[in-house]
Design an enzyme around this catalytic site. Sequence first.
Site, PDB file in Angstrom:
ATOM      1  CG  HIS A 153       1.020   3.655  16.099  1.00  0.00           C
ATOM      2  ND1 HIS A 153       0.287   2.971  15.210  1.00  0.00           N
ATOM      3  CD2 HIS A 153       1.093   4.952  15.899  1.00  0.00           C
ATOM      4  CE1 HIS A 153      -0.197   3.898  14.429  1.00  0.00           C
ATOM      5  NE2 HIS A 153       0.287   4.990  14.950  1.00  0.00           N
ATOM      6  CE  LYS A 176       1.188 -11.245  11.103  1.00  0.00           C
ATOM      7  NZ  LYS A 176       0.601 -10.153  11.575  1.00  0.00           N
ATOM      8  NE  ARG A 177      10.455  -5.248   9.336  1.00  0.00           N
ATOM      9  CZ  ARG A 177      11.224  -4.399   9.226  1.00  0.00           C
ATOM     10  NH1 ARG A 177      10.733  -3.017   8.432  1.00  0.00           N
ATOM     11  NH2 ARG A 177      12.242  -4.042   9.977  1.00  0.00           N
ATOM     12  CE  LYS A 228       4.722  -7.404  13.345  1.00  0.00           C
ATOM     13  NZ  LYS A 228       3.344  -7.180  13.023  1.00  0.00           N
ATOM     14  CB  THR A 276      -3.369  -2.944   9.246  1.00  0.00           C
ATOM     15  OG1 THR A 276      -2.031  -2.992   8.924  1.00  0.00           O
ATOM     16  CG2 THR A 276      -3.787  -1.867  10.181  1.00  0.00           C
ATOM     17  CE  LYS A 283      -2.921  -4.137   5.055  1.00  0.00           C
ATOM     18  NZ  LYS A 283      -1.277  -4.057   4.912  1.00  0.00           N
TER      19      LYS A 283
HETATM   20  C1  LIG Z   1      -0.497  -4.296   6.059  1.00  0.00           C
HETATM   21  C2  LIG Z   1       0.792  -4.220   5.958  1.00  0.00           C
HETATM   22  C3  LIG Z   1       1.750  -4.558   6.964  1.00  0.00           C
HETATM   23  C4  LIG Z   1       1.177  -4.798   8.329  1.00  0.00           C
HETATM   24  O1  LIG Z   1       1.126  -6.017   8.709  1.00  0.00           O
HETATM   25  P1  LIG Z   1       0.711  -6.635  10.036  1.00  0.00           P
HETATM   26  O2  LIG Z   1       0.421  -8.083   9.754  1.00  0.00           O
HETATM   27  O3  LIG Z   1      -0.349  -5.954  10.818  1.00  0.00           O
HETATM   28  O4  LIG Z   1       2.037  -6.705  10.996  1.00  0.00           O
HETATM   29  C5  LIG Z   1       3.125  -4.438   6.993  1.00  0.00           C
HETATM   30  N1  LIG Z   1       3.753  -4.440   5.630  1.00  0.00           N
HETATM   31  C6  LIG Z   1       2.968  -4.081   4.665  1.00  0.00           C
HETATM   32  C7  LIG Z   1       3.862  -3.973   3.443  1.00  0.00           C
HETATM   33  C8  LIG Z   1       1.560  -4.167   4.620  1.00  0.00           C
HETATM   34  O5  LIG Z   1       1.093  -3.906   3.497  1.00  0.00           O
END
Ligand SMILES: *Cc1c(COP(=O)(O)O)cnc(C)c1O
Length: 833
Positions: A362, A554-555, A560, A662, A666
């Site tokens: 990952h 995101k985190r 990032k 991911t 979304k």
């Molecule tokens: C989808 C999701 C992530 C991953 O987000 P990235 O933009 O791919 O880092 C992290 N936390 C939550 C709660 C999510 O639903």
Amino acid sequence: MYCDSDRTGMTVGTLKRAFLDNLHYIQGKDAYFATAYDYYMALAYTVRDRLVHRRIKTAQAYYEKDAKMVYYLSAEFLIGRLLLNNLINVGLYEQAKQAMADFGLDLTELMDREAEPGLGNGGLGRLAACFLDSLATLEIPAIGYGIRYEFGIFEQQISGGWQQEVPDNWLRFGNPWEIARPDYNVEVKFGGHTEAFTDAQGRYRVRWIAETTVFGTPYDTPVAGYKNNTVNTLRLWSARAGEDFNLQVFNAGDYTQAVANKTFSENISKVLYPADQTLQGKELRLRQQYFFVACSLQDIIRLYLRNHSTFEAFPDKAAIQLNDTHPSIGVAELMRLLIDEHQLNWDVAWDITQRTFAYTNHTLLSEALERWSVDLFGRLLPRHLEIIYEINYRFLNEIRLRYPGNTARLARMSLVEEGNGKQIRMAHLACVGSHTVNGVAELHTDLIKQELLRDFYEMYPEKFQNKTNGITPRRWLLLSNPQLATLITETLGSEHWVTHLDELQQLETQIENPTFQARWQAIKQSNKERLAEYIWRNNQIEVDPYSLFDVQIKRIHEYKRQHLCVLHIITLYEQIKANPAIDIQPRTFIFGGKAAPGYFMAKTIIKLINSVAEMVNHDPDVAGRIKVVFLNNYSVSLGEMAYPAADLSEQVSTAGKEASGTGNMKFALNGALTIGTLDGANVEIRQEAGPENFFLFGLTAQEVMSLKAEGYNPYDYYLSNPMLKKVIDSLISDYFNPREPGIFQPIVNSLLYHDEYMLLADYQSYVDCQAKAAAAFRDKTHWTKMSILNVARMGKFSSDRTIWEYCQDIWRVEPLSITLDVPQAPSPLTARV
Ligand SMILES: *Cc1c(COP(=O)(O)O)cnc(C)c1O
């Protein structure tokens, strides 16, 4: 009748009876005393009954058919709230809504009572949850195994612009979805030493004399497939001290010490480590990993031995997937179980192990690659250390035969990293012990082959595969964006797309249809208004729902690059300050995300966002044209509201650093356009959506590596770009933080003198690209068409597609349909009555 019993019936009338029954007998309340929480619990139990029924049928079928099972091992499952998801998947949503309305109750309000199970940090844990949904929907026999953390990811509060962590006591009010299975308790050993001996058959054997033992109790959460009868299980382990905990101390009269030791054992499943993409080499973390893996493997073997008496067929009945290296100790543990407990010889055990495990990588970030000090390992798992040394001895011999005299290669590939303080390289263990290694996006897999595990790829090219990540369309469209889902269902004529996401392509026929465009826009607008209301309630910031919603959730991590977005915001701000009459596209910048509690730079980035927000939001020159919002406590639930409300999705990681992402999927599935780099799955999203429907900027992964190799000097960019200089100078001058001077100096120093993530190199390209996005947003019709095209072309990113590929190419498992109607063979109990 059986089909309409209070516990299985699907009509509004039955649901109402069952609901009242549960309110009365489980919650022990009537309408005079019931709270919203009681109503939530009563409804959750009503839904759970329907799942339990299907769960039993599903388990029966798997057992009777002796089906090959997928076991998905993951230290994290970020499943989100379950009530609505279960109502939708089991086909009860409309009836439940009606039933509650008949009682004068609002279903949405009840759903809000559910505590969110935050048993993961971010993308990795959420991926595991999407995979469970797809496995059940595709009718694949599977169990997810993990840890039942008593405290999940911390709750994030913002105080004075800084993040504060509050413990997440999510089980405080009980959890109606799980069922404890103390009858399947297993024992896990830690510490001590090993002894070699010769058994009665004259074979060399080793026994592990452990120092302590802990028990694992499984808690099962049902995982319903979408409108089929499959209900799989997520089995999470909770640590318990043994019944006879420390009897000797107890007998000696030190009762309190004995109870204290009990707490020590039970600490194993107490709390989720809140660091994402970094490794803290902490003993408790290794204990957690071994604990849940040892519990799961014993459980897997118990299930296998119900139908088999030898281990010959084990790899044909069990496919074990390692979600990152967190469960990779499983390779050594299965070897130990087969050799020490079940008396197989090494070669047979190794063949079984390698044919059973597969490993998903990952990350390419070196700070996230798990390595455990040999010291710690030997103290906690002495037998496993021996087994890993033996695996390594045989592996190094193999390398010597293939590449004679190549000592550099031996050192690079060894499972043991030499140097001051020897360490076990868990990625190498996972790689050697698995038949397949996969990356999670095409670019990521290429980089694994060419960089991270290059030596391994050269030696075993057939082991390596790509499996581009996906997201479940049930939660991330049907549940979170019901209006858009309804429009799609109406347009396509059925809801078949929910399980066949490629069918979204048919939306392209509507692209020129003005009525369709108008409905599309109205839905986005309504989602934006909902988020705007939340922002008002939560942050007391008024935002213009007609402005461009530019969202980065995101985190928080330097790779990032949330701070790249901040540099852009300051750039716009400087432009306004220089010319307040400037014609500028109104925007709302929305951030959300947690920082690891020990990650100083990430926490400073949160403070920076909030400081810039404070200044920009209140500056009369800005006149409300730019608003900056930081949403606290980003979670699955918050994502469900934010993704559908975005116009622009920020996916701006340094190329080569984000394995897949991911969140990017979304957003795009909910009609946001992406501004992003060629990183992770952005590459494939752009390919699918068409380059003309994607805002691309920045260096490529190759260019990042070349520039680094040439000697990257961020200071040159600072000196030669006047606007960039102005922006950075505003940070140096403490313009945004006059009362806390110097707090952003660490960010400035990092950018000017190191800039590991190359923000300054990408700055101009990003700002230019943002200008294009702003201009494009002004052409409403064109923007809407691009939004429709993005959605229409996201079919590939269904986790159903991803899981189907794992089934075909890695696990070799087949679907097994579950029928409920067939009369049940009488169980011994029924027969007796
Ligand atoms: C989808 C999701 C992530 C991953 O987000 P990235 O933009 O791919 O880092 C992290 N936390 C939550 C709660 C999510 O639903």
